[in-house]
Structures are given as structure tokens and as C-alpha cells.
Design a protein around this motif. Structure first.
Motif, PDB file in Angstrom:
ATOM      1  N   VAL A  90      52.326  49.688  51.968  1.00 12.73           N
ATOM      2  CA  VAL A  90      51.866  50.110  50.641  1.00 12.73           C
ATOM      3  C   VAL A  90      51.607  48.896  49.760  1.00 12.73           C
ATOM      4  N   ILE A  91      52.559  47.975  49.759  1.00 14.49           N
ATOM      5  CA  ILE A  91      52.406  46.780  48.933  1.00 14.49           C
ATOM      6  C   ILE A  91      51.170  45.989  49.357  1.00 14.49           C
ATOM      7  N   ALA A  92      51.022  45.808  50.644  1.00 14.37           N
ATOM      8  CA  ALA A  92      49.884  45.030  51.131  1.00 14.37           C
ATOM      9  C   ALA A  92      48.569  45.727  50.803  1.00 14.37           C
ATOM     10  N   THR A  93      48.548  47.029  50.939  1.00 10.82           N
ATOM     11  CA  THR A  93      47.321  47.775  50.655  1.00 10.82           C
ATOM     12  C   THR A  93      46.960  47.666  49.176  1.00 10.82           C
ATOM     13  N   GLU A  94      47.963  47.847  48.338  1.00 10.88           N
ATOM     14  CA  GLU A  94      47.731  47.660  46.908  1.00 10.88           C
ATOM     15  C   GLU A  94      47.139  46.280  46.631  1.00 10.88           C
ATOM     16  N   GLN A  95      47.780  45.288  47.236  1.00  5.25           N
ATOM     17  CA  GLN A  95      47.364  43.929  46.973  1.00  5.25           C
ATOM     18  C   GLN A  95      45.953  43.674  47.491  1.00  5.25           C
ATOM     19  N   LEU A  96      45.649  44.311  48.618  1.00  5.66           N
ATOM     20  CA  LEU A  96      44.309  44.145  49.170  1.00  5.66           C
ATOM     21  C   LEU A  96      43.248  44.622  48.188  1.00  5.66           C
ATOM     22  N   SER A  97      43.488  45.749  47.537  1.00  5.92           N
ATOM     23  CA  SER A  97      42.456  46.220  46.611  1.00  5.92           C
ATOM     24  C   SER A  97      42.381  45.298  45.398  1.00  5.92           C
ATOM     25  N   ALA A  98      43.519  44.755  44.998  1.00  3.89           N
ATOM     26  CA  ALA A  98      43.491  43.783  43.901  1.00  3.89           C
ATOM     27  C   ALA A  98      42.674  42.561  44.297  1.00  3.89           C
ATOM     28  N   VAL A  99      42.879  42.109  45.524  1.00  2.00           N
ATOM     29  CA  VAL A  99      42.132  40.943  46.001  1.00  2.00           C
ATOM     30  C   VAL A  99      40.650  41.242  46.038  1.00  2.00           C
ATOM     31  N   LYS A 100      40.313  42.427  46.519  1.00  2.00           N
ATOM     32  CA  LYS A 100      38.892  42.792  46.579  1.00  2.00           C
ATOM     33  C   LYS A 100      38.282  42.823  45.186  1.00  2.00           C
ATOM     34  N   ALA A 101      39.012  43.389  44.233  1.00  2.00           N
ATOM     35  CA  ALA A 101      38.494  43.452  42.870  1.00  2.00           C
ATOM     36  C   ALA A 101      38.289  42.045  42.321  1.00  2.00           C
ATOM     37  N   ARG A 102      39.236  41.193  42.623  1.00  2.00           N
ATOM     38  CA  ARG A 102      39.125  39.819  42.127  1.00  2.00           C
ATOM     39  C   ARG A 102      37.914  39.119  42.712  1.00  2.00           C
ATOM     40  N   ILE A 103      37.685  39.345  43.986  1.00  2.00           N
ATOM     41  CA  ILE A 103      36.524  38.722  44.619  1.00  2.00           C
ATOM     42  C   ILE A 103      35.241  39.223  43.956  1.00  2.00           C
ATOM     43  N   ALA A 104      35.182  40.530  43.713  1.00  2.00           N
ATOM     44  CA  ALA A 104      33.976  41.091  43.088  1.00  2.00           C
ATOM     45  C   ALA A 104      33.743  40.459  41.717  1.00  2.00           C
ATOM     46  N   ARG A 105      34.791  40.419  40.916  1.00  2.00           N
ATOM     47  CA  ARG A 105      34.670  39.837  39.578  1.00  2.00           C
ATOM     48  C   ARG A 105      34.252  38.385  39.639  1.00  2.00           C
ATOM     49  N   LEU A 106      34.900  37.647  40.509  1.00  2.00           N
ATOM     50  CA  LEU A 106      34.588  36.221  40.592  1.00  2.00           C
ATOM     51  C   LEU A 106      33.166  35.995  41.067  1.00  2.00           C
ATOM     52  N   THR A 107      32.693  36.848  41.944  1.00  2.00           N
ATOM     53  CA  THR A 107      31.328  36.683  42.434  1.00  2.00           C
ATOM     54  C   THR A 107      30.333  36.903  41.295  1.00  2.00           C
ATOM     55  N   ALA A 108      30.580  37.947  40.496  1.00  2.00           N
ATOM     56  CA  ALA A 108      29.715  38.184  39.341  1.00  2.00           C
ATOM     57  C   ALA A 108      29.763  36.994  38.392  1.00  2.00           C
ATOM     58  N   LEU A 109      30.957  36.480  38.193  1.00  2.00           N
ATOM     59  CA  LEU A 109      31.120  35.394  37.232  1.00  2.00           C
ATOM     60  C   LEU A 109      30.502  34.108  37.751  1.00  2.00           C
ATOM     61  N   GLN A 110      30.550  33.950  39.058  1.00  2.00           N
ATOM     62  CA  GLN A 110      29.877  32.801  39.666  1.00  2.00           C
ATOM     63  C   GLN A 110      28.385  32.842  39.338  1.00  2.00           C
ATOM     64  N   ALA A 111      27.800  34.017  39.486  1.00  2.00           N
ATOM     65  CA  ALA A 111      26.381  34.164  39.155  1.00  2.00           C
ATOM     66  C   ALA A 111      26.139  33.807  37.690  1.00  2.00           C
ATOM     67  N   GLU A 112      27.033  34.271  36.831  1.00  2.00           N
ATOM     68  CA  GLU A 112      26.879  34.000  35.410  1.00  2.00           C
ATOM     69  C   GLU A 112      26.960  32.496  35.136  1.00  2.00           C
ATOM     70  N   LEU A 113      27.916  31.863  35.752  1.00  2.00           N
ATOM     71  CA  LEU A 113      28.049  30.415  35.560  1.00  2.00           C
ATOM     72  C   LEU A 113      26.817  29.688  36.065  1.00  2.00           C
ATOM     73  N   GLU A 114      26.332  30.113  37.203  1.00  2.00           N
ATOM     74  CA  GLU A 114      25.150  29.445  37.752  1.00  2.00           C
ATOM     75  C   GLU A 114      23.960  29.606  36.798  1.00  2.00           C
ATOM     76  N   ARG A 115      23.853  30.799  36.236  1.00  2.00           N
ATOM     77  CA  ARG A 115      22.763  31.021  35.287  1.00  2.00           C
ATOM     78  C   ARG A 115      22.948  30.171  34.043  1.00  2.00           C
ATOM     79  N   MET A 116      24.198  30.108  33.576  1.00  2.00           N
ATOM     80  CA  MET A 116      24.489  29.259  32.428  1.00  2.00           C
ATOM     81  C   MET A 116      24.027  27.835  32.671  1.00  2.00           C
ATOM     82  N   ILE A 117      24.394  27.326  33.818  1.00  2.00           N
ATOM     83  CA  ILE A 117      24.102  25.930  34.125  1.00  2.00           C
ATOM     84  C   ILE A 117      22.597  25.715  34.228  1.00  2.00           C
ATOM     85  N   THR A 118      21.956  26.661  34.885  1.00  2.00           N
ATOM     86  CA  THR A 118      20.507  26.559  35.003  1.00  2.00           C
ATOM     87  C   THR A 118      19.854  26.542  33.635  1.00  2.00           C
ATOM     88  N   GLN A 119      20.262  27.504  32.787  1.00  2.00           N
ATOM     89  CA  GLN A 119      19.661  27.601  31.464  1.00  2.00           C
ATOM     90  C   GLN A 119      19.978  26.382  30.617  1.00  2.00           C
TER      91      GLN A 119
END
Lengths: 147, 147
Positions: A83-112
Motif C-alpha cells: 500500500v505504501i509503495a503504491t501510494e508513493q508510486l502515484s506521488a512519483v508519477k504526479a511529480r514526474i508529470a508536473r516536472l515535465t510540464a515545468l521543464q517545458a515552461e522553463l525551456e520556453r522561458m529561456i527561449t523567449q
DNA sequence: CCTAATGTCTCTAGTACCTATAGCTTCAAG
DNA sequence: CTTGAAGCTATAGGTACTAGAGACATTAGG
């Protein structure tokens, strides 16, 4: 038998952090040398490596404590750890999703940003835009996050 | 004009956090109503949104302070903001890589865990293995991280 | 064998970034 | 007009470390 410094290097954990983990009961009190220095065996090293990796996974120390207690009392059901690992897995997945979006944002920032001055640099505007609201916080009603 | 609670909802930031940001000087002291309540305008909302998004990006408050000061003094070079953003981008990328590896590890943990008891569950062993050392800490010499 | 450098000891305090509580005042809806 | 949510200040607590001071231990070189 490792001294605390060697253990720290072996596990990638700073010496004061090891003592801190001992203090809060995540690591057992180790043997001491004649000169009162901590001495660690392979078991302690595994335990510390476990803690370090679990921290890397984003487990809070309390979850790690639970996991370790499971390992310390092997009669208990693995389902609890699962249960703990499964919970943590979804947290990790959410974090990856957020960071990926933010990576795109940063890249756009830098480009602009390119080579201008702040006057024509949109770093701040880009970051104050709510273009990431879909995944992020609950501001959809009050800001221009809606489609 | 927004009250602090509305602002918090709009920007996805908790009320005490807004007051905290004011206290440490990230947000200017806002207007007050006749009854001494904070009132925020759109500018403050943008600034808070900026802070919130930058925090999401993993910027420490000090970096955010720098960025805001750049926006407050637009004569300065955008290159400085660019440097901060670029640094942060590589940090974000590293974090994504680590989390992706760790996600795989968690998934394997869960698969292996299945329905057994801890006795045949390798959660702890898997997490104490140094299989992720390549990207992680500096334990390559002292542990079995080498290829 | 002695010395110098490095490592370790305990303890306290500080950091970053909030979060919660207490006890009060103000505001808005019924 | 009243009551309950939201706001105010101030202080304390929380998590996970990190740094510093001053004393003792260990190890490598001469």
C-alpha cells in the motif's frame, strides 16, 4: 566495520545526517569503538542505503519508518508495504508529470528570454501565467486558466 | 480588490503562506481596508502567481527573490534571469531522470511484492540495493555500484 | 615515538519553508 | 441584528536537515 565517515561516503549520506537518523530512531544505536566512535556493520549500511534511496523516492521519514518496521517484524503482511509503495508510486508519477510540464515552461522561458533586457524579457510574465493550472493548483475559477 | 482568502484561492497558495511571504519581503505590504484587512490588486496577484509557479519549478525563495528584483528593476540584463532559469532547468531535468528511474524501481517493488508476507517480499532489499547509483550519490567506490 | 592533520564526539543553534494554534476583530448572509 | 466564516497578530511547532564550537580519537609522515 565502518566508521561514520566511511559509512556516509558508502551510502551517500552526510555524517550529521546519519547521527540525526540515529537520534530520531531510524537507525539503531551502533556499536562503539574503544574510543567511543560509532562502528557500523553491513546491516547498518543496508539500512542506511534503504533510507537514502527511499528519501530519493520522496518517501517522508515517517513512511520510511513504517517500511523499516515491516522489515523488522517480518510476520506482518506485505500488503501494508505494498500500500505504501503504491501510494508513493502515484506521488512519483504526479511529480514526474508536473516536472515535465515545468521543464517545458522553463525551456520556453529561456527561449523567449534570448538576449534582451527585462523590458522585453517575459520571464516573469511567463511564470505568472497560469498556463499550467490544469495539473497544478485549484485556481481555475478565479484566473484565466479555463480553456 | 481581493481579500487574502480570495487571493489564496486565486493563486493556489494558503493564506498563512501569503502572510509569510509578506513577512519575509517577497510580497509588498498591501493596502488595508478600513477594518485592517489586507487588500490585493491584480499586480499582487501576478506576483504571487509568479512566486507560486516558481516554487513549483523548484526555485528556492532566494532565487525567486532575485528574479523578482530583476522584474522590479527592468534596466538590468535579462541574462541574469536566464542564467537562473537555465540552472534550474538542468536541475529539473536531473530530477525527472531520477524520478523516472525510481518509478521503475517502485513498480518492480510492487510487482515483486504481490501478495506474500514480508518474508518473501523484497521491498527493503530492493530499496537498499544500489542499482540507481549511476545518477545518484557518490558511493561507487565503496559499494557494489560498479558495473 | 611523536606530531600534525584529519576524523569523530556531544551539544546547541540555525536554516528553509512553511503550518497550526490562540484569542481576538471584522465582515457578509440570513 | 445576529451568527458564523474569514481576517488579524503573535507565537510556537514541524520536517529534514546543516553548521558551528570545543574536546577527544585515529592515522600517516618524519
Amino acid at each position: 566495520m565502518l566508521t561514520i565517515g566511511k559509512l556516509g561516503i558508502a551510502a551517500g549520506v552526510k555524517v550529521p545526517t546519519i547521527r540525526y537518523y540515529e537520534q530520531i530512531g531510524l537507525l539503531p544505536t551502533p556499536e562503539r569503538s574503544a574510543g567511543n566512535q560509532r562502528l557500523y556493520d553491513a546491516k547498518a549500511q543496508h539500512r542506511l542505503a534503504f533510507i537514502r534511496h527511499a528519501r530519493d523516492l520522496g518517501f517522508p521519514l515517517e513512511a520510511i519508518r513504517d517500511l523499516l518496521s515491516l522489515s523488522d517484524t517480518p510476520e506482518q503482511s506485505c500488503a501494508v508495504a505494498d500500500v505504501i509503495a503504491t501510494e508513493q508510486l502515484s506521488a512519483v508519477k504526479a511529480r514526474i508529470a508536473r516536472l515535465t510540464a515545468l521543464q517545458a515552461e522553463l525551456e520556453r522561458m529561456i527561449t523567449q528570454c534570448a538576449q534582451g533586457t527585462i523590458a522585453d524579457c517575459r520571464v516573469i510574465e511567463v511564470l505568472s501565467d497560469h498556463e499550467l493550472c490544469g495539473e497544478g493548483h485549484g485556481a481555475r475559477t478565479a484566473t484565466r486558466c479555463a480553456p
